[in-house]
Write an enzyme that holds these catalytic residues in place. Structure first.
Site, PDB file in Angstrom:
ATOM      1  N   LYS A 116      22.678 -28.826  43.497  1.00 43.30           N
ATOM      2  CA  LYS A 116      21.675 -28.690  42.448  1.00 43.30           C
ATOM      3  C   LYS A 116      20.275 -29.071  42.906  1.00 43.30           C
ATOM      4  O   LYS A 116      19.287 -28.461  42.501  1.00 43.30           O
ATOM      5  CB  LYS A 116      22.084 -29.528  41.231  1.00 43.30           C
ATOM      6  CG  LYS A 116      23.248 -28.936  40.429  1.00 43.30           C
ATOM      7  CD  LYS A 116      23.512 -29.764  39.190  1.00 43.30           C
ATOM      8  CE  LYS A 116      24.504 -29.071  38.258  1.00 43.30           C
ATOM      9  NZ  LYS A 116      25.804 -28.835  38.861  1.00 43.30           N
ATOM     10  N   GLU A 200      16.982 -35.452  35.048  1.00 42.58           N
ATOM     11  CA  GLU A 200      16.313 -34.412  34.276  1.00 42.58           C
ATOM     12  C   GLU A 200      15.915 -34.947  32.917  1.00 42.58           C
ATOM     13  O   GLU A 200      16.600 -35.815  32.349  1.00 42.58           O
ATOM     14  CB  GLU A 200      17.221 -33.192  34.075  1.00 42.58           C
ATOM     15  CG  GLU A 200      17.435 -32.347  35.297  1.00 42.58           C
ATOM     16  CD  GLU A 200      18.322 -31.143  35.011  1.00 42.58           C
ATOM     17  OE1 GLU A 200      18.827 -31.041  33.869  1.00 42.58           O
ATOM     18  OE2 GLU A 200      18.503 -30.315  35.916  1.00 42.58           O
ATOM     19  N   HIS A 235      30.779 -29.815  27.865  1.00 47.69           N
ATOM     20  CA  HIS A 235      30.083 -28.983  28.848  1.00 47.69           C
ATOM     21  C   HIS A 235      30.911 -27.783  29.301  1.00 47.69           C
ATOM     22  O   HIS A 235      30.554 -27.125  30.280  1.00 47.69           O
ATOM     23  CB  HIS A 235      29.642 -29.804  30.065  1.00 47.69           C
ATOM     24  CG  HIS A 235      28.853 -31.022  29.703  1.00 47.69           C
ATOM     25  ND1 HIS A 235      27.562 -30.966  29.226  1.00 47.69           N
ATOM     26  CD2 HIS A 235      29.176 -32.342  29.721  1.00 47.69           C
ATOM     27  CE1 HIS A 235      27.125 -32.182  28.972  1.00 47.69           C
ATOM     28  NE2 HIS A 235      28.075 -33.041  29.269  1.00 47.69           N
ATOM     29  N   ARG A 297      29.186 -15.941  41.570  1.00 49.92           N
ATOM     30  CA  ARG A 297      30.478 -15.282  41.368  1.00 49.92           C
ATOM     31  C   ARG A 297      30.422 -14.520  40.049  1.00 49.92           C
ATOM     32  O   ARG A 297      29.430 -14.575  39.328  1.00 49.92           O
ATOM     33  CB  ARG A 297      31.610 -16.328  41.298  1.00 49.92           C
ATOM     34  CG  ARG A 297      31.329 -17.408  40.254  1.00 49.92           C
ATOM     35  CD  ARG A 297      32.471 -18.361  40.089  1.00 49.92           C
ATOM     36  NE  ARG A 297      32.115 -19.551  39.331  1.00 49.92           N
ATOM     37  CZ  ARG A 297      32.015 -19.631  38.022  1.00 49.92           C
ATOM     38  NH1 ARG A 297      32.202 -18.553  37.293  1.00 49.92           N
ATOM     39  NH2 ARG A 297      31.704 -20.768  37.423  1.00 49.92           N
TER      40      ARG A 297
END
Length: 649
Positions: A116, A200, A235, A297
């Site tokens: 990330k 974040e 999530h 993907r």
């Protein structure tokens, strides 16, 4: 075009790839673990080869076993599906080194988007908006605390190598930061072998919006519009739709432009998804959309894109991997209507969403919508893999119509004895906020109590169970109730009382035969029921009923399955009123004596409690009077029909 493809996956996605490959004349090779030897994808492939034991670490995650299978069967290409090895750059390189076609992006692109922090740096350099926050090499806890304070509370701690919510913590204030950081690092280390984190800014009302992109080896890159995947639990996506509700054209075009720039930045090829988080607190806006990550993907939710565009994304994958250009230019791609997908899982929402396993004795999906299924009736659901049973996808001219269609489809799902989340999905789709398009990633958490509370059998379900048991239970099938004679005998009771045994209740239902129908009394309701071989029509509505024993049925209603046994069959209220004898309705153990011999008792009051069939059943006084005899004590084992007490009126 590739001549043969080995599918390095299982379940729904393996079957999905097989369908397209067969249409294109491409031979398919399935791999399977010991646990999947009789699974649907194995039955449907042209060739199938075993690759290991039930554990994923000894089968679907063993790249060397999959490569050996590909070489042994003469496969030209490998399609990884999603999950397992689909985003493993080392595996992609090994496939190419074996001179096989890798149906996926270049290994370098997988690596670039796999972490990330590096992905966010790369995207920022490419002009793709990224979430405000911090990422860097200095993982000292004091430095991280300082950066979190600079960003402003609340903040999100996220694992650099993370996914699926692992290694993620929301922190509300400085006092909680260190504990949350330690927990996130431990979880990240255990899940990914990498405890590095990034920070974040926490978005108060986030929407999860993603763009489907496609690229070929000739430099062509297109987008196939967006999907909204905001309905999530822990999530994990639950419901996805396309296009995103409430998005204006300016915001939409800014989103598409950012996604295409992201794909070009990593020299992408094949199918991919660029994911963004949107701050929806004041509506969707181009200046409040930020890059999260890129999934290198095909996505689980790709069918909603297929529905609105009319394209086959697996076909595009095969063509691009074969060296062909993209089938269409950007100006040739359009979309129509609205599509919504719901993920049907083998889990019990009413019991903390615990996974459910076993053999699917009943598995029926509605034919009105697209259903991409991993299993069929008679297949087993093993405990080793993702519990997805199927994906249900509606497509209609408007969002309102698509929502209504998919909610009805979820209500029509019938799964037993494995539990499913069909009724939970139906509740989500029928929620007023979802219907209005006013949802975000906190939707399910906010409404968990109303969405996931276990459903109870309705009066109609109880009526259907009683009527079906009247036809199949030996004690009732040989009775006058079943053959219809009792209603015409002058000395017979006009009604019969049936005591049912559901998981959490033992309701009494009064039946009266009326030709081919039954008049049913439940509490203060009177219902008319008409049975046939597989269903009972109650008050004009058909209820599917499956026989699962000589005195046991399961009734389906709104996506839920209600098992019911026959606890007691009596001759009717008139007969009971003239007899003060209390008998055991079934074998069991007396666990409580509520009243004593010599006491006065009213009709309907509980006399004692019997434990049978893993449930407690209150045995009540059939008449008012004095308890003349009480011949049992607590702990006594009793047989069916044993006299327990006698009441003198």
């Amino acid at each position: 075009m590739i001549g043969s493809v080995l599918i390095a996956n299982r379940g729904e996605i393996a079957r999905r790839i097989i369908r397209t490959a067969r249409r294109l004349g491409v031979a398919t090779i399935a791999v399977y673990s010991e646990a999947d030897a009789r699974s649907a994808h194995v039955r449907e492939a042209d060739v199938a080869i075993e690759i290991g034991s039930a554990s994923v670490t000894e089968s679907y995650l063993r790249s060397e076993f999959i490569l050996q299978a590909a070489i042994a069967t003469g496969a030209e290409a490998i399609h990884p599906g999603y999950g397992f090895l689909s985003e493993n750059a080392d595996f992609a390189e090994a496939v190419q080194a074996a001179r096989l076609v890798w149906i996926g992006p270049p290994p370098a692109a997988i690596r670039a988007m796999g972490l990330k922090d590096s992905a966010k740096r790369l995207m920022a350099e490419a002009g793709v908006p990224v979430t405000p926050g911090w990422l860097g090499d200095n993982q000292d806890s004091q430095n991280l605390a300082k950066e979190a304070a600079r960003i402003g509370w609340p903040v999100l701690i996220k694992a650099v190598a993370g996914g699926g919510g692992k290694g993620m913590r929301k922190v509300e204030n400085a006092a909680d930061f260190m504990d949350a950081l330690a927990g996130a690092k431990r979880e990240a280390k255990a899940a990914f072998g990498d405890d590095r984190v990034l920070l974040e800014k926490f978005v108060s009302r986030p929407r999860h919006i993603e763009v489907q992109i496609f690229a070929d080896s000739l430099g062509g890159v297109v987008h196939l519009f967006e999907r909204d995947c905001s309905i999530q639990r822990r999530h994990q996506k639950v419901i996805e739709e396309a296009p995103a509700p409430g998005m204006d054209e300016t915001t939409r075009q800014a989103l598409y432009s950012a996604a295409v720039r992201a794909a070009r930045a990593v020299d992408y090829r094949g199918a991919g998804t660029v994911e963004f988080i949107a701050d929806a607190s004041e509506g969707l806006s181009a200046d409040r959309l930020w890059f999260i990550e890129m999934n290198t993907r095909l996505q689980v939710e790709h069918p909603v894109t297929e529905a609105i565009t009319g394209l086959d994304l697996v076909e595009w994958q095969l063509r691009v991997a074969s060296g062909e250009p993209l089938p269409l230019r950007q100006d040739q791609i359009g979309f129509s209507g609205h599509a919504i997908e719901a993920r049907l899982y083998a889990e019990d929402p009413g019991n903390g969403f615990l996974p459910s396993t076993g053999t699917l004795k009943v598995f029926e999906l509605p034919g009105e919508v697209r259903s991409d299924s991993a299993v069929e009736a008679g297949d087993s659901v093993p405990p080793y893999y993702d519990p997805m049973l199927a994906k249900l996808v509606s497509h209609a001219p408007t969002r309102e119509m698509a929502t209504r269609e998919l909610a009805a489809a979820c209500d029509a799902v019938r799964v037993w004895p494995v539990r499913s989340n069909a009724w939970f999905l139906g509740r989500c789709l029928n929620d007023a906020d979802f219907i209005a398009g006013e949802s975000d990633t906190g939707f399910i958490d906010r409404k968990m109590e109303s969405l996931a509370s276990a459903p109870a059998p309705s009066a109609e379900v109880r009526a259907a169970a009683a009527v079906r048991l009247a036809a199949i239970a030996p004690s009732m099938a040989t009775s006058e109730l079943s053959n219809g004679l009792f209603a015409f005998r002058l000395n017979a009771s006009a009604k019969s009382i049936v005591t049912l045994n559901f998981a959490d209740s033992s309701p009494e239902v009064t039946l009266a035969r009326a030709g081919e129908a039954y008049e049913v009394e439940i509490e203060d309701r009177r219902l008319r029921a008409i049975p046939n071989r597989t269903a009972v029509r109650v008050a004009g509505q058909s209820y599917r009923v499956a026989d699962i024993g000589e005195d046991h049925v399961v009734v389906f209603e709104k996506g839920a399955a209600f098992e019911c046994g026959l606890l007691k069959w009596g001759a009717g209220a008139e007969a009971d009123a003239s007899d003060g004898t209390v008998r055991s309705p079934m074998p069991g153990r007396i666990v409580s004596i509520v009243r004593r011999a010599g006491e006065t008792i009213k009709a309907g009051e509980t006399l004692l409690v019997l434990e049978a069939m893993k449930m407690e059943h209150a045995l009540k006084a059939p008449v008012a009077g004095v308890i003349a005899e009480l011949d049992v004590s607590e702990g006594t084992q009793v047989s069916e029909g044993a006299i327990l007490a006698r009441i003198e009126a």
